[in-house]
Design a protein around this motif. Sequence first.
Motif, PDB file in Angstrom:
ATOM      1  N   ALA A  97       1.253  -0.922  -0.580  1.00  0.00           N
ATOM      2  CA  ALA A  97       0.254   0.380  -0.074  1.00  0.00           C
ATOM      3  C   ALA A  97       0.954   1.411   0.310  1.00  0.00           C
ATOM      4  CB  ALA A  97      -0.858   0.370   1.218  1.00  0.00           C
ATOM      5  N   ILE A  98       0.893   2.452  -0.681  1.00  0.00           N
ATOM      6  CA  ILE A  98       0.982   4.081   0.068  1.00  0.00           C
ATOM      7  C   ILE A  98       0.322   4.698   0.906  1.00  0.00           C
ATOM      8  CG2 ILE A  98       1.611   5.947  -1.336  1.00  0.00           C
ATOM      9  CD1 ILE A  98       1.593   3.918  -3.960  1.00  0.00           C
ATOM     10  N   ARG A  99       0.426   4.147   1.817  1.00  0.00           N
ATOM     11  CA  ARG A  99       0.567   6.104   3.077  1.00  0.00           C
ATOM     12  C   ARG A  99       0.252   7.235   2.506  1.00  0.00           C
ATOM     13  NH1 ARG A  99      -0.103   6.576   8.439  1.00  0.00           N
ATOM     14  NH2 ARG A  99       2.213   5.382   8.371  1.00  0.00           N
ATOM     15  N   VAL A 100      -0.165   8.419   3.205  1.00  0.00           N
ATOM     16  CA  VAL A 100       0.196   9.374   2.683  1.00  0.00           C
ATOM     17  C   VAL A 100      -0.148   9.787   4.853  1.00  0.00           C
ATOM     18  CG1 VAL A 100      -0.294  11.810   2.165  1.00  0.00           C
ATOM     19  CG2 VAL A 100      -0.228  10.197   0.921  1.00  0.00           C
ATOM     20  N   ASP A 101       0.513  10.790   5.167  1.00  0.00           N
ATOM     21  CA  ASP A 101       1.367  10.977   6.365  1.00  0.00           C
ATOM     22  C   ASP A 101       1.081  12.283   6.281  1.00  0.00           C
ATOM     23  OD1 ASP A 101       0.865  11.429   9.093  1.00  0.00           O
ATOM     24  OD2 ASP A 101       3.180  10.528   9.858  1.00  0.00           O
ATOM     25  N   THR A 102      -0.279  12.894   6.992  1.00  0.00           N
ATOM     26  CA  THR A 102       0.078  14.703   6.684  1.00  0.00           C
ATOM     27  C   THR A 102      -0.515  14.868   8.841  1.00  0.00           C
ATOM     28  OG1 THR A 102      -2.548  15.085   6.127  1.00  0.00           O
ATOM     29  CG2 THR A 102      -0.593  15.521   4.558  1.00  0.00           C
ATOM     30  N   SER A 103      -0.112  14.370   9.299  1.00  0.00           N
ATOM     31  CA  SER A 103      -0.517  14.145  11.182  1.00  0.00           C
ATOM     32  C   SER A 103      -0.001  15.593  11.431  1.00  0.00           C
ATOM     33  CB  SER A 103      -0.674  13.631  11.520  1.00  0.00           C
ATOM     34  OG  SER A 103       1.048  13.006  10.983  1.00  0.00           O
TER      35      SER A 103
ATOM     36  N   LYS B  45      -4.209  16.217   1.352  1.00  0.00           N
ATOM     37  CA  LYS B  45      -3.932  13.973   1.081  1.00  0.00           C
ATOM     38  C   LYS B  45      -3.686  13.566   0.200  1.00  0.00           C
ATOM     39  CE  LYS B  45      -4.173  11.774   5.680  1.00  0.00           C
ATOM     40  NZ  LYS B  45      -4.906  11.494   6.671  1.00  0.00           N
ATOM     41  N   PRO B  46      -5.104  13.996  -0.696  1.00  0.00           N
ATOM     42  CA  PRO B  46      -5.655  13.448  -1.868  1.00  0.00           C
ATOM     43  C   PRO B  46      -4.375  13.738  -2.570  1.00  0.00           C
ATOM     44  CG  PRO B  46      -7.159  15.123  -1.716  1.00  0.00           C
ATOM     45  CD  PRO B  46      -6.424  14.429   0.084  1.00  0.00           C
TER      46      PRO B  46
END
Length: 186
Positions: free
Chosen positions: A48-54, A69-70
Motif C-alpha cells: 500500500a501507499i499511505r500519506v501522513d499529513t498529521s 492528502k489526496p
Amino acid sequence: MVQSLLVTRRLLLAGGAMALLSACNPTGPVEATVRLNPSEAASVRFRAIRVDTSRIAERGLPDYAERLKPMVQQSALAAFGPRLAPQDKQAPTLVIRVDSIQLASYAGGGHSITFSDHSGGGGELDWIDGAGLIVAANGKVLADEPLFASQDPGSGGAWFLPDNEDRRTASLCDIFVQWIKRQMQL
C-alpha cells in the motif's frame, strides 16, 4: 570593575559558543537516514501507499491536512502505481509523510501562506518537506529518507486563475514524490 569585565567576557564567550552550536542545526535533531541497498530498492513492491499529513494537522490545520492528502496520494500513485502489490501481505508499505509546506507570494516576497515551524528563506519559493518511509509488514522501518523540495511559485501556471494555489500545491506534491523516488532509488 575587573570582576564585572570577566563576567561579561565569559558571558560573551558562552553566548558565542551557544550561537555556534545552535547554528549547526537550526531545525532540531537530525533524523538518521536508513536506506535500502540499490538492488533491494530496485525490486521492492508495496502492499500500500499511505500519506501522513498529521504533523500539519497537529499545528492546528486539520482541514488543510485532509485537503493535502489526496494531492500527495495522486502523485504517489502516478509514480509508484506499477510497484503496488496489494495482495502481497508480506510486502512493505510506502509512507509519504508531509511535515510542512509553504506557498510563497507570486512576486517572491512579503505575504506567504506557511504551515510549518520553519522560518527564513525569504519567501520566494514554494516548498514542501517531510520524508519517504518504507515500513515492513511487522512495522519495522526499512528505509527513511528525509526530504525538502522547492520550486518557483510560477510553476503552477497563471497566477491570476482562481485555482492557482491548488495547482501550485499539486505541482509541489508531484516534485516531492519524484524526489522521494529518486533519493530512495526506487
